[in-house]
Scaffold this motif. Sequence first.
Motif, PDB file in Angstrom:
ATOM      1  N   VAL A   1      33.991  36.693  31.225  1.00  0.00           N
ATOM      2  CA  VAL A   1      34.571  37.432  30.103  1.00  0.00           C
ATOM      3  C   VAL A   1      36.039  37.080  29.961  1.00  0.00           C
ATOM      4  O   VAL A   1      36.667  36.600  30.903  1.00  0.00           O
ATOM      5  CB  VAL A   1      34.416  38.957  30.301  1.00  0.00           C
ATOM      6  CG1 VAL A   1      32.959  39.325  30.526  1.00  0.00           C
ATOM      7  CG2 VAL A   1      35.265  39.456  31.447  1.00  0.00           C
ATOM      8  N   SER A   2      36.592  37.339  28.785  1.00  0.00           N
ATOM      9  CA  SER A   2      38.013  37.062  28.578  1.00  0.00           C
ATOM     10  C   SER A   2      38.587  37.962  27.499  1.00  0.00           C
ATOM     11  O   SER A   2      37.862  38.521  26.664  1.00  0.00           O
ATOM     12  CB  SER A   2      38.219  35.596  28.185  1.00  0.00           C
ATOM     13  OG  SER A   2      37.715  35.352  26.880  1.00  0.00           O
ATOM     14  N   SER A   3      39.905  38.072  27.538  1.00  0.00           N
ATOM     15  CA  SER A   3      40.613  38.831  26.528  1.00  0.00           C
ATOM     16  C   SER A   3      42.083  38.452  26.564  1.00  0.00           C
ATOM     17  O   SER A   3      42.628  38.155  27.631  1.00  0.00           O
ATOM     18  CB  SER A   3      40.471  40.335  26.764  1.00  0.00           C
ATOM     19  OG  SER A   3      41.252  41.053  25.849  1.00  0.00           O
ATOM     20  N   SER A   4      42.726  38.501  25.407  1.00  0.00           N
ATOM     21  CA  SER A   4      44.153  38.208  25.337  1.00  0.00           C
ATOM     22  C   SER A   4      45.006  39.469  25.397  1.00  0.00           C
ATOM     23  O   SER A   4      46.226  39.381  25.404  1.00  0.00           O
ATOM     24  CB  SER A   4      44.462  37.455  24.043  1.00  0.00           C
ATOM     25  OG  SER A   4      44.142  38.268  22.921  1.00  0.00           O
ATOM     26  N   SER A   5      44.360  40.642  25.459  1.00  0.00           N
ATOM     27  CA  SER A   5      45.136  41.888  25.348  1.00  0.00           C
ATOM     28  C   SER A   5      44.937  42.848  26.510  1.00  0.00           C
ATOM     29  O   SER A   5      45.243  44.020  26.404  1.00  0.00           O
ATOM     30  CB  SER A   5      44.779  42.607  24.041  1.00  0.00           C
ATOM     31  OG  SER A   5      43.388  42.892  24.017  1.00  0.00           O
ATOM     32  N   VAL A   6      44.422  42.360  27.628  1.00  0.00           N
ATOM     33  CA  VAL A   6      44.202  43.235  28.783  1.00  0.00           C
ATOM     34  C   VAL A   6      45.537  43.565  29.442  1.00  0.00           C
ATOM     35  O   VAL A   6      46.378  42.699  29.623  1.00  0.00           O
ATOM     36  CB  VAL A   6      43.274  42.553  29.805  1.00  0.00           C
ATOM     37  CG1 VAL A   6      43.096  43.439  31.034  1.00  0.00           C
ATOM     38  CG2 VAL A   6      41.933  42.230  29.188  1.00  0.00           C
ATOM     39  N   ILE A   7      45.700  44.817  29.816  1.00  0.00           N
ATOM     40  CA  ILE A   7      46.846  45.207  30.630  1.00  0.00           C
ATOM     41  C   ILE A   7      46.339  45.535  32.026  1.00  0.00           C
ATOM     42  O   ILE A   7      45.138  45.735  32.229  1.00  0.00           O
ATOM     43  CB  ILE A   7      47.627  46.384  30.015  1.00  0.00           C
ATOM     44  CG1 ILE A   7      46.721  47.614  29.871  1.00  0.00           C
ATOM     45  CG2 ILE A   7      48.221  45.995  28.671  1.00  0.00           C
ATOM     46  CD1 ILE A   7      47.469  48.849  29.364  1.00  0.00           C
ATOM     47  N   THR A   8      47.246  45.617  32.968  1.00  0.00           N
ATOM     48  CA  THR A   8      46.871  45.740  34.374  1.00  0.00           C
ATOM     49  C   THR A   8      45.922  46.904  34.630  1.00  0.00           C
ATOM     50  O   THR A   8      44.945  46.774  35.372  1.00  0.00           O
ATOM     51  CB  THR A   8      48.120  45.889  35.247  1.00  0.00           C
ATOM     52  OG1 THR A   8      48.990  44.784  35.007  1.00  0.00           O
ATOM     53  CG2 THR A   8      47.739  45.893  36.721  1.00  0.00           C
ATOM     54  N   SER A   9      46.178  48.034  33.994  1.00  0.00           N
ATOM     55  CA  SER A   9      45.349  49.219  34.243  1.00  0.00           C
ATOM     56  C   SER A   9      43.939  49.082  33.688  1.00  0.00           C
ATOM     57  O   SER A   9      43.057  49.874  34.032  1.00  0.00           O
ATOM     58  CB  SER A   9      46.020  50.454  33.642  1.00  0.00           C
ATOM     59  OG  SER A   9      46.152  50.297  32.245  1.00  0.00           O
ATOM     60  N   GLN A  10      43.714  48.100  32.843  1.00  0.00           N
ATOM     61  CA  GLN A  10      42.402  47.926  32.202  1.00  0.00           C
ATOM     62  C   GLN A  10      41.584  46.792  32.807  1.00  0.00           C
ATOM     63  O   GLN A  10      40.445  46.568  32.400  1.00  0.00           O
ATOM     64  CB  GLN A  10      42.591  47.617  30.712  1.00  0.00           C
ATOM     65  CG  GLN A  10      43.299  48.676  29.919  1.00  0.00           C
ATOM     66  CD  GLN A  10      43.610  48.189  28.508  1.00  0.00           C
ATOM     67  OE1 GLN A  10      43.967  47.030  28.305  1.00  0.00           O
ATOM     68  NE2 GLN A  10      43.486  49.074  27.547  1.00  0.00           N
TER      69      GLN A  10
END
Length: 126
Positions: free
Chosen positions: A97-106
Amino acid sequence: QVTLVESGGGLVEAGNSLTLSCAASGLTFTRYTMAWFRQAPGKEREFVAAISRRMGGTYYANSVKGRFSVSTDSAKNTMTLQMNALKPEDTAVYYCVSSSSVITSQVRSQSAYAYWGHGTQVTVSS
């Protein structure tokens, strides 16, 4: 358009190793967080490992820490999950999976990831 294609799954005896690969297109590892999730039969999908150059780290589920290792190769645009000392409870379909908008808590939350591969089956026999 982001596409993710997993490979490397198969049947392996407990205690052995297996390497999963995820061929990624339409993204760059400097901007995207990459991760692996898995789903065993009859169970909820769960986080396995993640890597993010943007956030500067790797992340692992407690159940795989010390046995699995996640890495990326920018030249090949590939993410790899090296799985050692496999256990029968590691049997599952593994998703890239991938994403450009993940933050550490997520990072451990599947809802944070916009792009998913079709999965590859890993079966560990006892």
